[in-house]
Scaffold this motif. Sequence first.
Motif, mmCIF file in Angstrom:
data_model
loop_
_atom_site.group_PDB
_atom_site.id
_atom_site.type_symbol
_atom_site.label_atom_id
_atom_site.label_comp_id
_atom_site.label_asym_id
_atom_site.label_seq_id
_atom_site.Cartn_x
_atom_site.Cartn_y
_atom_site.Cartn_z
ATOM 1 N N MET A 509 -25.905 22.658 -14.546
ATOM 2 C CA MET A 509 -26.059 24.109 -14.584
ATOM 3 C C MET A 509 -25.723 24.745 -13.236
ATOM 4 O O MET A 509 -25.229 25.870 -13.189
ATOM 5 C CB MET A 509 -27.492 24.469 -14.994
ATOM 6 C CG MET A 509 -27.837 24.054 -16.408
ATOM 7 S SD MET A 509 -26.692 24.739 -17.644
ATOM 8 C CE MET A 509 -27.031 26.476 -17.483
ATOM 9 N N ALA A 512 -22.017 25.055 -13.178
ATOM 10 C CA ALA A 512 -21.606 26.118 -14.102
ATOM 11 C C ALA A 512 -21.877 27.500 -13.513
ATOM 12 O O ALA A 512 -21.010 28.388 -13.548
ATOM 13 C CB ALA A 512 -22.331 25.952 -15.444
ATOM 14 N N SER A 513 -23.075 27.699 -12.952
ATOM 15 C CA SER A 513 -23.408 29.023 -12.413
ATOM 16 C C SER A 513 -22.580 29.332 -11.171
ATOM 17 O O SER A 513 -22.137 30.470 -10.978
ATOM 18 C CB SER A 513 -24.902 29.108 -12.094
ATOM 19 O OG SER A 513 -25.258 28.152 -11.134
ATOM 20 N N SER A 515 -19.599 28.233 -10.585
ATOM 21 C CA SER A 515 -18.237 28.516 -11.064
ATOM 22 C C SER A 515 -18.153 29.918 -11.660
ATOM 23 O O SER A 515 -17.156 30.627 -11.456
ATOM 24 C CB SER A 515 -17.824 27.473 -12.110
ATOM 25 O OG SER A 515 -17.792 26.178 -11.545
ATOM 26 N N MET A 516 -19.193 30.317 -12.394
ATOM 27 C CA MET A 516 -19.215 31.675 -12.935
ATOM 28 C C MET A 516 -19.200 32.702 -11.810
ATOM 29 O O MET A 516 -18.451 33.686 -11.846
ATOM 30 C CB MET A 516 -20.458 31.868 -13.808
ATOM 31 C CG MET A 516 -20.434 31.123 -15.131
ATOM 32 S SD MET A 516 -22.005 31.238 -16.036
ATOM 33 C CE MET A 516 -22.076 33.004 -16.359
ATOM 34 N N TRP A 798 -20.850 16.910 -16.188
ATOM 35 C CA TRP A 798 -21.182 17.935 -17.179
ATOM 36 C C TRP A 798 -20.773 19.319 -16.682
ATOM 37 O O TRP A 798 -20.248 20.135 -17.442
ATOM 38 C CB TRP A 798 -22.680 17.930 -17.453
ATOM 39 C CG TRP A 798 -23.190 16.703 -18.150
ATOM 40 C CD1 TRP A 798 -22.448 15.690 -18.687
ATOM 41 C CD2 TRP A 798 -24.560 16.358 -18.366
ATOM 42 N NE1 TRP A 798 -23.273 14.733 -19.230
ATOM 43 C CE2 TRP A 798 -24.569 15.119 -19.052
ATOM 44 C CE3 TRP A 798 -25.772 16.961 -18.056
ATOM 45 C CZ2 TRP A 798 -25.757 14.493 -19.428
ATOM 46 C CZ3 TRP A 798 -26.947 16.343 -18.422
ATOM 47 C CH2 TRP A 798 -26.944 15.117 -19.100
ATOM 48 N N GLY A 799 -21.039 19.589 -15.398
ATOM 49 C CA GLY A 799 -20.721 20.908 -14.856
ATOM 50 C C GLY A 799 -19.234 21.194 -14.870
ATOM 51 O O GLY A 799 -18.805 22.304 -15.203
ATOM 52 N N THR A 802 -18.311 21.917 -18.376
ATOM 53 C CA THR A 802 -18.793 23.249 -18.750
ATOM 54 C C THR A 802 -17.866 24.323 -18.206
ATOM 55 O O THR A 802 -17.581 25.330 -18.867
ATOM 56 C CB THR A 802 -20.221 23.467 -18.214
ATOM 57 O OG1 THR A 802 -21.082 22.453 -18.726
ATOM 58 C CG2 THR A 802 -20.758 24.834 -18.625
ATOM 59 N N GLN A 803 -17.376 24.106 -16.995
ATOM 60 C CA GLN A 803 -16.438 25.073 -16.418
ATOM 61 C C GLN A 803 -15.155 25.158 -17.238
ATOM 62 O O GLN A 803 -14.549 26.226 -17.348
ATOM 63 C CB GLN A 803 -16.130 24.673 -14.968
ATOM 64 C CG GLN A 803 -15.341 25.719 -14.192
ATOM 65 C CD GLN A 803 -13.849 25.585 -14.390
ATOM 66 O OE1 GLN A 803 -13.343 24.470 -14.605
ATOM 67 N NE2 GLN A 803 -13.129 26.693 -14.322
ATOM 68 N N LEU A 806 -15.922 27.514 -19.930
ATOM 69 C CA LEU A 806 -15.921 28.879 -19.379
ATOM 70 C C LEU A 806 -14.505 29.363 -19.100
ATOM 71 O O LEU A 806 -14.217 30.562 -19.211
ATOM 72 C CB LEU A 806 -16.749 28.919 -18.096
ATOM 73 C CG LEU A 806 -18.242 28.609 -18.227
ATOM 74 C CD1 LEU A 806 -18.904 28.560 -16.852
ATOM 75 C CD2 LEU A 806 -18.928 29.642 -19.106
#
Length: 855
Positions: A509, A512-513, A515-516, A798-799, A802-803, A806
């Motif tokens: 996470m 992911a955050s 990268s966001m 995982w991250g 996830t990216q 996204l």
Amino acid sequence: MLKATLRSFLAHKGRLLLSALAVVLSVAFVAGSLIFSDTVGRTFDRLFASTAADVTVSPKENLDEAIPSGFTPTLPASLVDRAARAEGAATVRLEVDVEGITVADEDNESVGPTTGAPTIGTNWSPSDRSPVELTSGHAPEGPGQVLIDADTADSRKVGIGDTLTVIAAPGSFKVEVVGIATFTTTNPGAALVFFDTPTAQTRLLGDADAATSISVEAAEGVSDPQLKERVAAALGAGRYDIRTADEQAESDVEQLGGFLDVIKYVMLGFAGVAVLVGVFLIVNTFSMLIAQRTRELGLLRALGADRRQVRRSVLAEAFLLGLVGATLGLATGIGLAVGLIELMGLLGMNIRSADMVIGWATPVSAYVVGLGVTFVAAYLPARRAATVSPMAALADAEVAGVGRPLRMRAVVGTVVGALGVAALVGCAAASTTSSSASLLGLGVLLTLIATVIAGPLLVRPVIRVLGGAFPALFGPVGRMSQRNALRNPRRTGATAAALMVGLALVGGMSVASASMTESFDEQIDKTLGADFVVQNANFVPFPREVTEKVRDTEGVGLVVRSQLAPVAVRLPDGDRVETTAAGYEPQLDEVANITYAEGDTAAALAEGRMAMDRDFARDHGVRVGSTVPVQFQGGRTAELTVAALTDQDSADGFGTQGGMYFGLGTLERYAPGGQESAVYVNAASGTGADDLRANLERTLDAYPQVQVRDLADYKELVRDQIAVLLYLVYALLGLAIVIAVLGVVNTLALSVVERTREIGLLRAIGLSRVQLRRMIRLESVVIAVFGAVLGLALGLVWGVCTQQVLALQGMTALAIPWGTIVAVVIGSAVVGIVAALLPALRASRMNVLTAIAHE
């Protein structure tokens, strides 16, 4: 056997205590979330049921707003007379309810809630169903008087005689507080300001002939469904939403449901993490207890107990552990629910603890979770205990079969891991968000299972590296600590797995955050060309009056307005997509940098034209020149021609699927009454940015709902929105770490008991208490860091995947928060030290001779 089981359970109750805590935490979050959501749901059910009119007439709502537009649906006030003529209508009231107004005190500070709940302006029309009653002062009379609810008056220090400024869509105006109204039911957390009816119509709606709804009460002997039929006949069936009291209450509950679901699912997420991590703790505990009780189990077998009885005995102990844990967890869950209710009270939602609802599903769920977790976790150790022969047990041998399970683990872990990797590769290669997200979920699950299965196989190579410096730094003590961690790979792997799960979630996470955040930063840098943006912190719209004040500010050059509106688009492939579209003034190119695949801004903002994201258009068969039907809030429709396709590679966040926008004139023609979502401002020639900012802030001091932001401020706003997700992840991390610490403590404590004679011998040949404590602490540290390394490695994979999901939504930047990762590894070492404190202290206090004589 039952008596022996009970005595065994009581004899080892101290060793099982920490495992019981994991069960307690799991059950507490499940029970607490169910009790809280049931209590809030029941409270609001009663509120809506007691305040809803027998029949309510509302404008027909055709679109849900993912982002508020400031548009207030209305209906003609003249419908009151027509509804009153319906047979069976006893009383008919006109209602005005407008959300999103701002009310400021004499210091230009908002008196509304700070929790995100709205400030609602409404007309004072008391009835038996009113949620408030006048408790001091008098009813409002004329355009300059208002009532305010008592909770807002108390929290914001507002009293009768005070002057407030109301900022609504038609404009701002001054009012005097002439009375206080107190809630007779649950206060949902909103601030309420009451006007007389003509003032509410003209000052809040801008139309003396409009209302937001009409309430009709039935005459005696007339049922709600009968009255609904007659009112529909009088007003014209299908033209308005006409609901009975039950239907209106149900609709209100559905709107509230999203808020309740968020809280419920967040808490169930905590429960899920607690359950998952707790399973490892319980498996490890039972495995070690069974290994230590080899002689005891062997005696039972020698006395005639068969394998089934031994297995049942161990499972019975697990059942008792689950029963105790579930009971304590249920009690803790009730306390957690009370705490949440009190927290809601601090946030303005006054729910009484005395109204707490504990439905039958709550204790059932609590005991299913508590007993289920312990039974599942203890099943494999129980089977292993049953396979030990009486002679091997009497010889006090280790449980047989260590080599074979590890070989089996290698095979199963490799197969499951290969499937998981294939799913993650498929996720990265997928071209649609739905398929990519599905493969991501499958890949995460399979790789997690594979890592747990294969964890013991990784113990020796990884710990040899992680603890490689121990002999040089700490001498023989360091060498022994490393070898203790290597001694039983299954135990070390299971102990580290608890920490691994939590840190894998955090690692994934965090990537992911990050990268966001990076993606939005890049997008803002690339597209935002204005010197300043005037906007609400929560993306709530504001009235046109604010824009006019900005235009008149000294040093302002160009001002470009923008509004958002919910729309539904019928696409050539047959799909109907509901999204949020934007309307801009023609000077958009002066404040934004937009990349077009086809067309330009002038074409996109022309009357009857629109722009759309290129990829979205391609997926739905749209091209430049295509005409698409667009439905606006309020029911108006238009045939708009796609005149431009953008190639922004931009994020579709905040419900703006499709990247659609058109001219503000088009939006105001088909959806009038919307408010500004943002105003972009460029400085006039010769005016510096600092001077302009100071001027704008002085101008907007009277409007507390909006802020002036430059590029850096705008990025910070977006980061704050993403940070909410990150805070949740850190909370999950905290829970996982708590349970993981319990696991390490439990393992070390049981390990100390298991190695009592060995510790006594070490002390006898000269190992000091300080060296013994250091040895156990180092063993704990290397196990914790091993779990952190596995977890973060898995989380990074995982991250990154996830990216990739996204990226299909335009968030193409990949960012890895190395600082967070290093901090987590260091924190894991600290966790290892803390977890070893009590076991190390206990080991160092052993009597040497007693320890040597221990069997």
